[in-house]
Design a protein around this motif. Structure first.
Motif, PDB file in Angstrom:
ATOM      1  N   MET A  67       2.290 -14.928   6.671  1.00 56.90           N
ATOM      2  CA  MET A  67       2.143 -14.305   7.991  1.00 56.90           C
ATOM      3  C   MET A  67       0.765 -13.677   8.119  1.00 56.90           C
ATOM      4  SD  MET A  67       4.748 -11.092   7.665  1.00 56.90           S
ATOM      5  CE  MET A  67       6.084 -12.076   7.015  1.00 56.90           C
ATOM      6  N   SER A  68       0.384 -13.487   9.361  1.00 54.62           N
ATOM      7  CA  SER A  68      -0.882 -12.819   9.662  1.00 54.62           C
ATOM      8  C   SER A  68      -0.712 -11.320   9.483  1.00 54.62           C
ATOM      9  CB  SER A  68      -1.288 -13.097  11.110  1.00 54.62           C
ATOM     10  OG  SER A  68      -0.375 -12.434  11.972  1.00 54.62           O
ATOM     11  N   LEU A  69      -1.856 -10.606   9.482  1.00 62.04           N
ATOM     12  CA  LEU A  69      -1.790  -9.145   9.389  1.00 62.04           C
ATOM     13  C   LEU A  69      -0.982  -8.570  10.540  1.00 62.04           C
ATOM     14  CD1 LEU A  69      -2.624  -6.526   8.003  1.00 62.04           C
ATOM     15  CD2 LEU A  69      -4.773  -6.591   9.290  1.00 62.04           C
ATOM     16  N   ALA A  70      -1.147  -9.153  11.731  1.00 62.78           N
ATOM     17  CA  ALA A  70      -0.447  -8.635  12.919  1.00 62.78           C
ATOM     18  C   ALA A  70       1.060  -8.737  12.754  1.00 62.78           C
ATOM     19  CB  ALA A  70      -0.897  -9.382  14.170  1.00 62.78           C
ATOM     20  N   GLU A  71       1.485  -9.845  12.127  1.00 61.44           N
ATOM     21  CA  GLU A  71       2.923  -9.992  11.896  1.00 61.44           C
ATOM     22  C   GLU A  71       3.407  -9.042  10.812  1.00 61.44           C
ATOM     23  OE1 GLU A  71       4.377 -14.475  12.181  1.00 61.44           O
ATOM     24  OE2 GLU A  71       2.341 -14.334  11.285  1.00 61.44           O
ATOM     25  N   LEU A  72       2.586  -8.861   9.785  1.00 59.77           N
ATOM     26  CA  LEU A  72       2.962  -8.030   8.640  1.00 59.77           C
ATOM     27  C   LEU A  72       2.975  -6.554   9.001  1.00 59.77           C
ATOM     28  CD1 LEU A  72       3.535  -7.678   5.607  1.00 59.77           C
ATOM     29  CD2 LEU A  72       1.047  -7.791   5.213  1.00 59.77           C
ATOM     30  N   ARG A  73       2.033  -6.172   9.837  1.00 57.12           N
ATOM     31  CA  ARG A  73       1.755  -4.747  10.073  1.00 57.12           C
ATOM     32  C   ARG A  73       2.994  -3.904  10.403  1.00 57.12           C
ATOM     33  NH1 ARG A  73       1.318  -0.539   9.940  1.00 57.12           N
ATOM     34  NH2 ARG A  73      -0.287   1.008  10.401  1.00 57.12           N
ATOM     35  N   PRO A  74       3.906  -4.332  11.284  1.00 61.21           N
ATOM     36  CA  PRO A  74       5.072  -3.484  11.604  1.00 61.21           C
ATOM     37  C   PRO A  74       5.978  -3.245  10.403  1.00 61.21           C
ATOM     38  CG  PRO A  74       4.805  -5.244  13.217  1.00 61.21           C
ATOM     39  CD  PRO A  74       3.867  -5.562  12.101  1.00 61.21           C
ATOM     40  N   HIS A  75       5.793  -3.993   9.329  1.00 63.90           N
ATOM     41  CA  HIS A  75       6.633  -3.831   8.146  1.00 63.90           C
ATOM     42  C   HIS A  75       5.968  -2.963   7.077  1.00 63.90           C
ATOM     43  CE1 HIS A  75       9.763  -6.742   9.325  1.00 63.90           C
ATOM     44  NE2 HIS A  75       8.756  -7.318  10.006  1.00 63.90           N
ATOM     45  N   LEU A  76       4.825  -2.410   7.409  1.00 63.10           N
ATOM     46  CA  LEU A  76       4.092  -1.588   6.429  1.00 63.10           C
ATOM     47  C   LEU A  76       4.210  -0.106   6.772  1.00 63.10           C
ATOM     48  CD1 LEU A  76       0.824  -3.720   6.028  1.00 63.10           C
ATOM     49  CD2 LEU A  76       2.970  -3.806   4.695  1.00 63.10           C
ATOM     50  N   HIS A  77       4.504   0.715   5.763  1.00 64.60           N
ATOM     51  CA  HIS A  77       4.667   2.161   5.954  1.00 64.60           C
ATOM     52  C   HIS A  77       3.687   2.914   5.074  1.00 64.60           C
ATOM     53  CE1 HIS A  77       8.500   1.311   8.014  1.00 64.60           C
ATOM     54  NE2 HIS A  77       8.677   0.389   7.073  1.00 64.60           N
ATOM     55  N   SER A  78       3.079   3.942   5.648  1.00 62.88           N
ATOM     56  CA  SER A  78       2.130   4.749   4.861  1.00 62.88           C
ATOM     57  C   SER A  78       2.163   6.183   5.377  1.00 62.88           C
ATOM     58  CB  SER A  78       0.720   4.179   5.005  1.00 62.88           C
ATOM     59  OG  SER A  78       0.255   4.404   6.337  1.00 62.88           O
ATOM     60  N   LEU A  79       1.396   7.027   4.714  1.00 58.21           N
ATOM     61  CA  LEU A  79       1.334   8.453   5.078  1.00 58.21           C
ATOM     62  C   LEU A  79      -0.082   8.815   5.463  1.00 58.21           C
ATOM     63  CD1 LEU A  79       3.384   9.854   2.048  1.00 58.21           C
ATOM     64  CD2 LEU A  79       4.171   9.748   4.420  1.00 58.21           C
ATOM     65  N   PRO A  80      -0.411   8.821   6.742  1.00 55.39           N
ATOM     66  CA  PRO A  80      -1.796   9.107   7.137  1.00 55.39           C
ATOM     67  C   PRO A  80      -2.293  10.447   6.598  1.00 55.39           C
ATOM     68  CG  PRO A  80      -0.540   8.262   8.995  1.00 55.39           C
ATOM     69  CD  PRO A  80       0.438   8.452   7.876  1.00 55.39           C
ATOM     70  N   ASP A  81      -1.417  11.431   6.464  1.00 53.39           N
ATOM     71  CA  ASP A  81      -1.846  12.744   5.972  1.00 53.39           C
ATOM     72  C   ASP A  81      -2.097  12.762   4.465  1.00 53.39           C
ATOM     73  OD1 ASP A  81      -1.568  13.653   8.488  1.00 53.39           O
ATOM     74  OD2 ASP A  81       0.289  14.801   8.129  1.00 53.39           O
ATOM     75  N   ARG A  82      -1.498  11.857   3.763  1.00 51.50           N
ATOM     76  CA  ARG A  82      -1.636  11.804   2.304  1.00 51.50           C
ATOM     77  C   ARG A  82      -2.050  10.378   1.940  1.00 51.50           C
ATOM     78  NH1 ARG A  82      -1.390  17.040   0.177  1.00 51.50           N
ATOM     79  NH2 ARG A  82      -0.058  18.202   1.608  1.00 51.50           N
ATOM     80  N   PRO A  83      -3.316  10.045   2.207  1.00 52.25           N
ATOM     81  CA  PRO A  83      -3.737   8.637   2.183  1.00 52.25           C
ATOM     82  C   PRO A  83      -3.668   7.974   0.808  1.00 52.25           C
ATOM     83  CG  PRO A  83      -5.616  10.100   2.541  1.00 52.25           C
ATOM     84  CD  PRO A  83      -4.391  10.944   2.634  1.00 52.25           C
ATOM     85  N   GLU A  84      -3.503   8.754  -0.286  1.00 52.57           N
ATOM     86  CA  GLU A  84      -3.455   8.150  -1.621  1.00 52.57           C
ATOM     87  C   GLU A  84      -2.039   7.880  -2.098  1.00 52.57           C
ATOM     88  OE1 GLU A  84      -6.218   7.269  -2.703  1.00 52.57           O
ATOM     89  OE2 GLU A  84      -7.622   8.573  -1.636  1.00 52.57           O
ATOM     90  N   TRP A  85      -1.036   8.416  -1.379  1.00 56.40           N
ATOM     91  CA  TRP A  85       0.338   8.352  -1.892  1.00 56.40           C
ATOM     92  C   TRP A  85       1.145   7.247  -1.227  1.00 56.40           C
ATOM     93  CZ3 TRP A  85       1.791  14.298  -1.511  1.00 56.40           C
ATOM     94  CH2 TRP A  85       0.945  15.011  -2.362  1.00 56.40           C
ATOM     95  N   ILE A  86       2.097   6.729  -1.985  1.00 52.47           N
ATOM     96  CA  ILE A  86       3.019   5.725  -1.442  1.00 52.47           C
ATOM     97  C   ILE A  86       4.264   6.454  -0.937  1.00 52.47           C
ATOM     98  CG2 ILE A  86       4.334   3.619  -1.942  1.00 52.47           C
ATOM     99  CD1 ILE A  86       2.647   3.475  -4.608  1.00 52.47           C
ATOM    100  N   PRO A  87       4.660   6.227   0.303  1.00 51.78           N
ATOM    101  CA  PRO A  87       5.891   6.873   0.760  1.00 51.78           C
ATOM    102  C   PRO A  87       7.135   6.161   0.229  1.00 51.78           C
ATOM    103  CG  PRO A  87       4.947   5.593   2.546  1.00 51.78           C
ATOM    104  CD  PRO A  87       4.001   5.466   1.388  1.00 51.78           C
ATOM    105  N   TYR A  88       8.260   6.877   0.294  1.00 51.29           N
ATOM    106  CA  TYR A  88       9.560   6.310  -0.086  1.00 51.29           C
ATOM    107  C   TYR A  88      10.361   6.096   1.188  1.00 51.29           C
ATOM    108  CZ  TYR A  88      14.500   6.699  -1.580  1.00 51.29           C
ATOM    109  OH  TYR A  88      15.844   6.520  -1.760  1.00 51.29           O
ATOM    110  N   ARG A  89      10.754   4.849   1.426  1.00 53.05           N
ATOM    111  CA  ARG A  89      11.521   4.537   2.628  1.00 53.05           C
ATOM    112  C   ARG A  89      12.735   3.700   2.263  1.00 53.05           C
ATOM    113  NH1 ARG A  89       9.190   8.032   4.287  1.00 53.05           N
ATOM    114  NH2 ARG A  89       7.640   8.213   5.947  1.00 53.05           N
ATOM    115  N   THR A  90      13.796   3.883   3.059  1.00 51.42           N
ATOM    116  CA  THR A  90      15.029   3.123   2.828  1.00 51.42           C
ATOM    117  C   THR A  90      15.523   2.553   4.152  1.00 51.42           C
ATOM    118  OG1 THR A  90      16.513   4.974   3.291  1.00 51.42           O
ATOM    119  CG2 THR A  90      15.707   4.778   1.031  1.00 51.42           C
ATOM    120  N   SER A  91      16.350   1.537   4.057  1.00 49.49           N
ATOM    121  CA  SER A  91      17.006   1.017   5.265  1.00 49.49           C
ATOM    122  C   SER A  91      18.381   0.492   4.874  1.00 49.49           C
ATOM    123  CB  SER A  91      16.156  -0.068   5.922  1.00 49.49           C
ATOM    124  OG  SER A  91      16.790  -0.449   7.143  1.00 49.49           O
ATOM    125  N   TYR A  92      19.273   1.438   4.555  1.00 48.28           N
ATOM    126  CA  TYR A  92      20.568   1.030   4.008  1.00 48.28           C
ATOM    127  C   TYR A  92      21.461   0.344   5.045  1.00 48.28           C
ATOM    128  CZ  TYR A  92      19.320   4.539   0.451  1.00 48.28           C
ATOM    129  OH  TYR A  92      18.690   5.269  -0.500  1.00 48.28           O
TER     130      TYR A  92
END
Lengths: 442, 442, 442
Positions: free
Chosen positions: B112-137
C-alpha cells in the motif's frame, strides 16, 4: 488555720462575683503547706479545713476494702524525713518542703554511702532548681526528691537517712457534698485533693470547687450538684464502687484541675464527645472572646478516666487551663503560690458558673404557633418601624420560634444560629410568657 | 526461562523480607519480552512462568462463552508483523518491540501507499521518541504504533504491510491460586496480566502478587487469600460470572498495578468508601511517614470497576504508586525496565504486607472489667512509679480497655486514638492474656 | 402603559433565550414609578400590568380577615403628600419620589414648626444624597424621608404638612398563576411586590418571575409551577393560611429577590438545609464558573421565613445576587433603574432556568445489568479503540450505571462524581434507551 471562712465574702456578694479571686486564692494559701497523699492525715486535715466552708460529709473506707479491681491501700502518714551528712546537717529536709520525700515512702532509718543513697534520689536535669514530685503508691519503696543542682554537688559521705513514716492498716478518706436542686438529676463536680504542696494541679480545683459549692448552696438550682473531694484514681474508683446505683442520676460532670495559672482554657471532652456538657463548655468558651483549646477524650488524665470507663461512660469532661504535663512547672516545686493567681482563679470560677448556667437554662420548647411567624409586634415584642435590621433580641426570638420543635434544645438552637444561648434563653422566657411556647419536660 | 524460581530467596527469608526487591524485579525482567494480550499464548506463557513460583490453577474459558453481558472473544495470536519499504527494509518491526502492533490486530498482508497506510499508524506527538500502546479488542481492525519522529519522516513509498496474526476460536486463559487460611473468609488480590511489554502497568502488580502469594503460602494466615491473574475487564467479568456464589466469601480485596515506579502511593477507595480495607490502607499509609494520596472511587480504572459494580459492590480498592494515566510513561514504550526499580517494588511489597497485617489483626474485643480501669500495675503491665507520662504501650492498653465495647475494632480504636493499630494489637494480646479482654467473634 | 407585552420576545425565542435581559428590564422600567405598598391600588396596578404578560389570578382578602396569628390590615392608599415652606414651595414632594413618604402613613394636614416636624423626618447620615425607604404597617404614625443633606439645611420655619392618604377597610391583594405540568407536584416561585420605587429589592424578582412564568407556560414541564406575587410577610402568611391543605404538593420552592444587580449569586438555603432544591442550586452555581456564596437558613429575610416556619418547613430557599441589607443601595432611592441591568437580569433568568432544569431532570434509575459493567461498545455507546481516556459522556454513563441503585438520584450521582447533572441526565437517557436502566417512580 483561720476561723473566718474564705467563702464568707463570696456568700455575701452573690450578686457581684467579681471579687471571688481573693478568697479562692486565700484558701489555696492555707492548704498549700499540708502534706497530702491518697490516704492519711494530710488528706483529713484538708477536708477539715474545707468543712469550715461547706458542710462536707467525710467518708472513711478501710484498708483492704475491695473497690472493683482495686484494693484500698494501707494508710500512709509521715512525721519527719531527712538526709543528714556526716556533720549532722539536714541536707534534704521534709520540713523544708514536703515534695522532698517520695510520696508513700516506706519508713527507713539507716546510714549509707552516696552510692547506696543515689538510686533513691530523684531530680530534674532540665530544671536544676526545682524539686520534682514523685509517688510510689503501689510498689513499696522510698526515696527523696531534690534540685538537680544540689544532687550533682553531693559529696561522697556517710549519710544518715531517715523517713519517719508509717504505712499501715487504716482508711482512705474522701469528702462529699450535695447541693440539692429542684431535680434529683445531678451535675458532678470532682476534684482530686491528694497532691501535697502543689497549687495548680490540685489546690486550684479544690479551692474553686469549694467556693462554687458554697455559692450554689445559697441558690435553688434546677439540677442537684454533687461535689467530690477525693484522692486521684483510687478515690473515684472507690466512690463509683460504693455508688454504682446512684450513677444513673449523673447527667453531666466536670473534673476540675489546673485552673489557677495564666494559661488559656483547655477542655478535654468526655468519652461521649458530643455530650451536653461538652457542647455547653464549647459554647461558653467560643463566646468568651478569649483563645481556648478543646481536645478529644483520651483515657489518660484525671478521674474522668474512671467516670468515662466503658462500664459507666458518664458525660464527664475535664476543664483546665494549662493542661497537665504540658507546662514545665507541672509536678514540681514550681507549681507553687506564685504560679497561681487570684485573677485566673476568678475567671475560672466565672467560666464554670457560665457553663453551669448553660446547663441550667438549656431547656427544650415547642412553638405553639408554628404555622408562619406569630405577630410579635402586637405583643410588644418587636420593633414597629420596618426597614431596618432586627436587634439581637428580636433575632433570638425568631430563632427560638423557628427551631423550637419540641426536640431541639436551646443549646442546639445556639449552635445553629451561632447566637449566645443566654440571649436565646431570655428570648424563650419572653415568648413563653407571651404564650407562644411551651416547655417540653424531658 | 530460568529453572530457578525468583521467590526462592523470598521463601528462604521469611523472617527478613528486606531484600525482596531484587527477586521481584527479576521476575519482571523475565516476563517483559512476552507479547501478552487478553487471550492467547503470550498470556499462557506468562502464567506458565508464574507456575514455577506458585501452584497456579490455570483456567481456559472457550470463545463464545457468555459472561454476564459480555462474550468471550476469539483468541488472538501473533507470530510476526512488520512494515517494509520498497527496499525491503523492515522499518516497523514487531520483533523489535511488541508495542509496534496494535494489540488484537487482524491479519493483513498487502502492498500500500503511505496514504493508505497512514490511518493505521499511531504515535504520540507530545512524546516523539516513544511508541504508544494501543488495542482494538472489540472492533476488527489493524494498526501499527511507532515513534512520532519516525512517523513524520516516512517518505512516500510503496510499503509491504504484514501482520501474521490469527483471531480465531480458542479460549480465554486466567490463573488462580488460593492460600488457605484459618477462615474461609477471603481477601482477594487481583492483577491484570494482559499488557505486553509494559512494566509498571501490569508486570509490577503481577510480580509483586506472585511473590506475595509465595510468601503467604508459607504461613497459616487468619484469612484465606485468593490471587487472580487475569486479562483486564473481560477477565474479572469472566471470573465473577463463574464464581457468583463464591463472591460472598470475599471480605476485602485489592487490585494491584503500577506499584514499581518511584511515585508516592496512591490508593483508590472501594465504592463502599469506608470499608475495612479502605480504612486499613489509610491507616498504614498515614503511619508510613511518607507522602501519599487517597482518592475516592470512580467507575473508571482497573478491575475494581467490575468488583465494585452495584450488583457485587465488593470492598475492593486499588493500590498504585503513580496512578494510571497520570504519568507520561503510561501506556508507552517508556514504561520499561528502567521505569520500575527493586527498591520501589520492595517497599510496595512491604506496604501491602502491612495492610494485610492490619486486616489480619483487626479483631474486636470486649473489656471484661469495664467499670473503672483495672489495676494494670498488679499484673505487671504498668510502670509503678507515678508522676511521669505513660509509655506508648501503656497508652495503647488504656485505649484498648476504654474502647473495647464489643463492637469497636482495633482499627476503630486506632482511628480514634491516632495510635498505630499494630501497637494496639500487641496491647490487646497482653490484656487478653491477663484475662481483661475477650475477643468477640464477628 | 404599553399594550405590547414584554414577554412577547421571550415567548418568540424559546429556543434562544439569550436576549431576555431587555424585556425583563423593560418591565421593571414600567413598574418602577408605581407607589406600591402591602395593600392598595399601587399593588393592584402592578398586578394588572403583569396580567398583560401572564393570566394572573387576582385575589382580594378583606381587611380584618384572620390569617393564622395575623389580621389583614386596613387598606392604604395615597394620592399626594408634601411639606411646604412658608413661601408655599413644596420642599418635600411625594410626586417627585414615592419614597419621600413613610409607607402606610396616616393622613395628616397641619401647620407645624421645624421642631414639631423633625421627629417625623427620616434620613441616612452615612448616605447624605439618598432617600431612605421606611414603613410603618402596624403602628399608626406618619413621616417623611429625605436626603440627609437636605434635612440638615432645613431652616426654622412654619411648615405646611400634608399627607393625603387613606387607611381604611378594604382588602389585601395578591396574584397567583399556576403553570400545569405533567405532575400535580409543584415548584413554588414566590416574589414580594409590595415595595414602591425600588428596583433590585422587589422589581427584579417580580419581572424575572413574570417572564419565567410566561416561558414555562409554553412548555409542558414535569412539575407544575405556582407563581405568587404577594406583599411581603402578610402576603405569604395569607396565602399559606388559605392554602393549608394544598401545601403538601409543594416539593421545592424559591423566593426570588435582588437578582438584578451586578453582584455574585447568593443562595440562602431552606430550613431543611439539604433539600433537593438546596442541592440543585448548589450544583448549578458550582458548575457556573462564577464566584457565588451559599449561606445557611436564618429566620430573618423574605417570605422563606413563613414557608420555612416549623409548621410548614417547606423546601424553599431564597436566591439573590447581593443579599438584602448587605449592599448600601438597599432600601434607599439608590436602588433605582441604574442599579439593575439587563445582563444581570438575563443571567439570573438563565440560572433559575438551569436550577429548574436540574429539578426537572433529577430522576432516579435502577441499573438493569448491575453485575459487572454492561458492554457499552456493542451498543455503539463507547469508543472502540482502547488505551486512551474515556470522554466525558462515557464517564457519565459509567457513573450512572455504577450508582443507579434505585435510590440515588442523578443529583446524588452528580455530587459524588463531581460531574454536571445535565451530562449525567443525557447519559441516563441513552442508557435507558439501550434498555440498561429503568426509571424508578418516586
Amino acid at each position: 488555720m483561720s476561723d473566718q471562712t474564705c467563702c464568707a465574702p463570696i456568700l455575701a456578694s452573690a450578686a457581684n462575683l467579681a471579687d471571688v479571686g481573693g478568697p479562692i486564692y486565700g484558701l489555696i494559701r492555707e492548704l498549700y503547706p499540708i502534706c497530702r497523699s491518697i490516704t492519711g492525715n494530710g488528706f483529713r486535715r484538708t477536708l477539715q479545713r474545707l468543712s469550715q466552708e461547706i458542710p462536707l460529709q467525710i467518708h472513711e473506707v478501710p484498708t483492704g476494702a475491695q473497690v472493683f479491681d482495686w484494693t484500698v491501700p494501707n494508710e500512709w502518714n509521715i512525721r519527719d524525713a531527712y538526709v543528714k551528712n556526716s556533720q549532722g546537717e539536714r541536707i534534704i529536709d521534709f520540713c523544708q518542703h514536703n515534695l522532698h520525700v517520695v510520696n508513700y515512702s516506706v519508713p527507713v532509718r539507716r546510714q549509707m554511702s552516696l552510692a547506696e543513697l543515689r538510686p533513691h534520689l530523684h531530680s530534674l536535669p532540665d530544671r536544676p532548681e526545682w524539686i520534682p514530685y514523685r509517688t510510689s503508691y503501689y510498689k513499696q519503696t522510698w526515696g527523696f526528691c531534690l534540685p538537680h543542682r544540689q544532687l550533682e554537688q553531693l559529696p561522697e559521705d556517710q549519710y544518715e537517712v531517715c523517713i519517719d513514716s508509717t504505712l499501715e492498716e487504716g482508711s482512705l478518706t474522701y469528702g462529699e457534698y450535695c447541693v440539692k436542686g429542684q431535680s434529683q438529676d445531678e451535675i458532678l463536680i470532682s476534684v482530686h485533693a491528694c497532691h501535697p504542696s502543689l497549687c495548680n494541679d490540685n489546690l486550684s480545683g479544690v479551692s474553686v470547687a469549694t467556693c462554687l459549692a458554697a455559692h450554689l448552696s445559697q441558690l435553688r438550682p434546677r439540677y442537684s450538684y454533687r461535689f467530690l473531694f477525693i484522692p486521684g484514681t483510687i478515690g473515684s474508683i472507690t466512690w463509683l464502687s460504693r455508688n454504682e446505683e446512684h450513677v444513673r442520676l449523673i447527667k453531666h460532670g466536670l473534673v476540675l484541675t489546673c485552673i489557677g495559672d495564666r494559661g488559656d482554657f483547655t477542655y478535654k471532652k468526655s468519652r461521649q464527645g458530643e455530650a451536653e456538657v461538652d457542647r455547653a463548655v464549647a459554647h461558653v468558651l467560643a463566646h468568651s472572646g478569649h483563645p481556648y483549646k478543646i481536645g478529644d477524650f483520651s483515657p489518660y488524665g484525671y478521674d474522668e478516666r474512671q467516670y468515662c470507663s466503658p462500664g459507666f461512660n458518664l458525660a464527664v469532661g475535664c476543664l483546665m487551663r494549662s493542661p497537665h504535663g504540658q507546662f514545665p512547672e507541672y509536678h514540681t516545686s514550681a507549681d507553687n503560690l506564685d504560679f497561681v493567681n487570684p485573677d485566673s482563679l476568678s475567671e475560672s470560677f466565672q467560666t464554670i458558673l457560665a457553663i453551669l448556667e448553660v446547663l441550667e437554662t438549656n431547656r427544650t420548647y415547642i412553638n405553639l404557633s408554628p404555622k408562619c411567624e406569630p405577630q410579635l409586634g402586637k405583643r410588644g415584642l418587636y420593633g414597629s418601624v420596618g426597614g431596618a435590621s432586627p436587634r439581637e433580641f428580636e433575632m433570638a426570638m425568631l430563632w427560638v420560634l423557628n427551631l423550637s420543635d419540641g426536640e431541639t434544645t436551646l443549646l442546639g438552637i445556639a449552635e445553629r444560629s451561632k447566637m449566645d444561648v443566654r440571649v436565646l434563653a431570655r428570648a424563650a422566657t419572653a415568648l413563653d410568657q407571651a404564650g407562644l411556647l411551651r416547655e417540653m419536660v424531658r
